[in-house]
Design a protein around this motif. Structure first.
Motif, PDB file in Angstrom:
ATOM      1  N   ASN A  24      83.425 109.320  98.873  1.00 21.86           N
ATOM      2  CA  ASN A  24      84.458 108.324  99.008  1.00 21.86           C
ATOM      3  C   ASN A  24      85.786 108.638  99.027  1.00 21.86           C
ATOM      4  N   PRO A  25      86.347 109.256 100.142  1.00 21.95           N
ATOM      5  CA  PRO A  25      87.895 109.676 100.337  1.00 21.95           C
ATOM      6  C   PRO A  25      88.865 108.775  99.761  1.00 21.95           C
ATOM      7  N   GLU A  26      88.559 107.595 100.042  1.00 20.30           N
ATOM      8  CA  GLU A  26      89.480 106.135  99.695  1.00 20.30           C
ATOM      9  C   GLU A  26      89.632 106.188  98.052  1.00 20.30           C
ATOM     10  N   ALA A  27      88.326 106.235  97.753  1.00 17.12           N
ATOM     11  CA  ALA A  27      88.419 106.139  96.085  1.00 17.12           C
ATOM     12  C   ALA A  27      88.759 107.436  95.491  1.00 17.12           C
ATOM     13  N   SER A  31      96.028 108.788  92.700  1.00 13.47           N
ATOM     14  CA  SER A  31      97.175 108.001  92.369  1.00 13.47           C
ATOM     15  C   SER A  31      97.116 107.305  91.019  1.00 13.47           C
ATOM     16  N   ASN A  78      88.026 117.177  97.174  1.00 12.25           N
ATOM     17  CA  ASN A  78      88.317 116.995  98.522  1.00 12.25           C
ATOM     18  C   ASN A  78      87.572 118.215  99.453  1.00 12.25           C
ATOM     19  N   GLU A 110      91.374 109.229  96.604  1.00 16.49           N
ATOM     20  CA  GLU A 110      93.008 109.036  96.718  1.00 16.49           C
ATOM     21  C   GLU A 110      93.555 108.263  95.620  1.00 16.49           C
ATOM     22  N   ALA A 111      92.483 106.860  95.333  1.00  8.43           N
ATOM     23  CA  ALA A 111      93.112 105.913  94.513  1.00  8.43           C
ATOM     24  C   ALA A 111      92.947 106.525  92.947  1.00  8.43           C
ATOM     25  N   ARG A 112      91.994 107.184  92.836  1.00  6.84           N
ATOM     26  CA  ARG A 112      91.811 107.739  91.568  1.00  6.84           C
ATOM     27  C   ARG A 112      92.753 108.936  91.318  1.00  6.84           C
ATOM     28  N   TYR A 126      91.404 117.505  92.398  1.00  6.82           N
ATOM     29  CA  TYR A 126      91.419 116.970  93.567  1.00  6.82           C
ATOM     30  C   TYR A 126      91.159 117.711  94.670  1.00  6.82           C
TER      31      TYR A 126
END
Length: 271
Positions: free
Chosen positions: A199-202, A208, A142, A204-206, A138
């Protein structure tokens, strides 16, 4: 062949079969102990489980011998002369086996507890290592998302891989099926990196999702380890306890009544 001869033959057969069962079981116990590692808890668990599974065999042999002695006693009209009595070693053996199986109950349960704790610790360590690797990936993604130059390098590498897959060649050399498959796997991995980095949101979702999967897998494996320890403890522990009770009852009652007429039929007084 009259009834007396038949009974004598039956008694002899029962003694022989009983003796064979006892000796074969004891020899089996000795072979199961090889290699002898009494300080190894896993060896103790395995050895205990195996001898408990075979624990009924000596009891059957002892029962055969005692039935044979009882048959002989019913045929004898005269009191037995003093001397060696086969019942004494049989009752002593039963008492010793009863003590053995009784001691195995707490020992086995304690070993299972230690093995379960060790398995849970290993599961926890494995989960911690996996979570560390996920966090490192991650952080790398990032950092990749925040570095345009590295993103351009990734795009360039993807183009080179696409060209190699399309042409089937790398630096003029034809790719074999194994090399082509590895290259396609690398392409898929780089594409995933690119999508997540953009895709930062993806991302973070990955992260999690992976953490949740890891947590669920850890809980599931811990539950299986605990359940297996409980099942094995109940099966082997209860079996060992029942064997201990059976052997102790045979040995204690036999030794208590030894020298009396516990196995001899009572005869009516002659008037």
């Amino acid at each position: 062949m009259n009834n007396t001869s038949t009974s004598q033959f039956t008694s002899l057969c029962l003694k022989i079969v009983g003796l064979i069962l006892i000796i074969s079981a004891l020899l089996d116990y000795l072979t199961l102990a090889i290699p002898f590692q009494p300080l190894d808890s896993q060896w103790q668990i395995s050895f205990t489980g195996q001898i408990v599974d075979r624990g009924i065999v000596p009891m059957v042999g002892i029962s055969f011998i005692l039935v044979a002695v009882w048959i002989e006693a019913t045929l004898s009209n005269t009191p037995k002369k003093s001397g060696f009595d086969v019942k004494l070693p049989v009752f002593i053996l039963a008492s010793l086996l009863g003590l053995l199986f009784l001691l195995l109950v707490p020992l086995h349960l304690n070993n299972l507890r230690l093995a379960s704790d060790n398995a849970i610790n290993q599961i926890q360590q494995g989960a911690d290592q996996a979570e560390t690797r996920i966090k490192e990936q991650y952080d790398q993604l990032n950092a990749l998302a925040q570095d345009p130059q590295r993103l351009q390098q990734l795009e360039a590498q993807l183009k080179q891989i696409d060209q190699a897959i399309s042409s089937g060649k790398v630096e003029g050399q034809t790719l074999n099926p194994q090399q082509l498959q590895r290259l396609q796997e690398t392409q898929q991995q780089f594409q995933n990196f690119r999508e997540l980095a953009k895709n930062p949101e993806a991302l973070e979702a990955r992260l999690s999702e992976l953490q949740t999967q890891l947590r669920d897998q850890k809980l599931e494996r811990e539950g299986r380890a605990k359940t297996e320890a409980i099942k094995q403890g109940l099966r082997t522990g209860l079996s060992s306890l029942m064997l201990a009770i059976g052997y102790i009852v045979i040995g204690w009652l036999g030794l208590k009544g030894f020298g009396g007429t516990s196995l001899s039929p009572k005869k009516a007084p002659v008037r």
